[in-house]
Design an enzyme around this catalytic site. Structure first.
Site, PDB file in Angstrom:
ATOM      1  N   CYS A 141       0.651  -1.225   0.124  1.00  0.00           N
ATOM      2  CA  CYS A 141       0.125   0.020   0.047  1.00  0.00           C
ATOM      3  C   CYS A 141       0.682   1.512  -0.080  1.00  0.00           C
ATOM      4  O   CYS A 141       0.332   2.241  -0.691  1.00  0.00           O
ATOM      5  CB  CYS A 141      -0.895  -0.155   1.118  1.00  0.00           C
ATOM      6  SG  CYS A 141      -2.173  -1.337   1.096  1.00  0.00           S
ATOM      7  N   VAL A 142       1.998   1.113   0.678  1.00  0.00           N
ATOM      8  CA  VAL A 142       2.964   2.594   0.509  1.00  0.00           C
ATOM      9  C   VAL A 142       3.269   2.408  -0.825  1.00  0.00           C
ATOM     10  O   VAL A 142       3.529   3.619  -1.449  1.00  0.00           O
ATOM     11  CB  VAL A 142       3.967   2.254   1.434  1.00  0.00           C
ATOM     12  CG1 VAL A 142       5.023   3.568   1.511  1.00  0.00           C
ATOM     13  CG2 VAL A 142       3.521   2.332   3.186  1.00  0.00           C
TER      14      VAL A 142
END
Length: 227
Positions: A141-142
């Site tokens: 997700c980052v």
């Protein structure tokens, strides 16, 4: 290479990704060193609030009944999402780093924070050009959020010790992969990001050419530490 960097505080926002209870309490999805990540995020949030920098919080929450899950999303035998299910209390943001006051919480059902609605519009309406990014998981997700941010024209400050993943190796290689193509942005640590938010100039790692970090199993930690 490392270069001098100063950012305009009035054009900066912080984005904190998926700092949810499951990453420290669900044995299937534990983030290595999560307590340290949380502590560093707390430092970043304090610095941001002190310097008038807006904060945006994100949480990955899956509501299968709403039909918003991605194709092939993993489902448990009981019909619930294999992770971050809307009915699971462990999907909640950890209270130490949860939104304060009117800070928005972006609920998303995919990796990138920019896939959940009008976050880009909200940022642009405030004149934001720089994003200080922290959270989990680094390579998921980052990574997706940072790449989308760059595609949308934002400059990203990636805070390497305020992100985390399932193992140190997953985290470090995730940061190195992003650093190799972090055009227009920089990699620093929590202390450096706090200084930037205070209006100081720091030495931050910035890429000048594509893929300068040719990491291997043997040298990944050394290169990560050098960022």
């Amino acid at each position: 290479m490392k270069r001098a960097l100063t950012i305009p505080r009035t054009k900066t926002a912080g984005i904190f990704i998926d700092l949810q209870e499951e990453h420290r309490r669900d044995k299937r999805y534990l983030v290595e060193g999560f307590d340290k990540v949380i502590a560093n995020v707390q430092r970043l949030q304090r610095a941001a609030r002190l310097n008038g920098i807006p904060l945006y919080h994100c949480a990955y929450v899956v509501d299968l009944a709403a039909g918003t899950a991605r194709p092939f999303h993993p489902v448990m035998p009981d019909g619930k999402s294999a992770f971050s299910d809307i009915s699971d209390p462990l999907s909640a943001v950890c209270p130490e780093v949860a939104p304060s006051g009117d800070e928005p919480l972006v609920i998303k059902s995919q990796a990138s924070a920019f896939g959940a609605g009008d976050l880009s519009h909200q940022l642009r309406s405030r004149g934001v050009e720089w994003l200080i990014v922290a959270g989990v998981w680094t390579e998921a997700c980052v990574d997706a959020t940072v790449k989308d941010a760059i595609d949308l024209g934002f400059r990203v400050i990636l805070v390497k010790d305020a992100c985390g993943s399932g193992t140190v190796a997953m985290h470090q290689t995730g940061i190195l992969n992003l650093a190799n193509r972090l055009y227009g942005g920089a990699v620093t640590d929590t202390a450096g990001a706090c200084r930037l938010m205070a209006g100081e100039t720091i030495e931050a790692w910035m890429t000048e050419t594509p893929v300068p970090l040719r990491f291997t199993f043997e040298n990944a930690t050394e290169l990560f530490n050098g960022l």
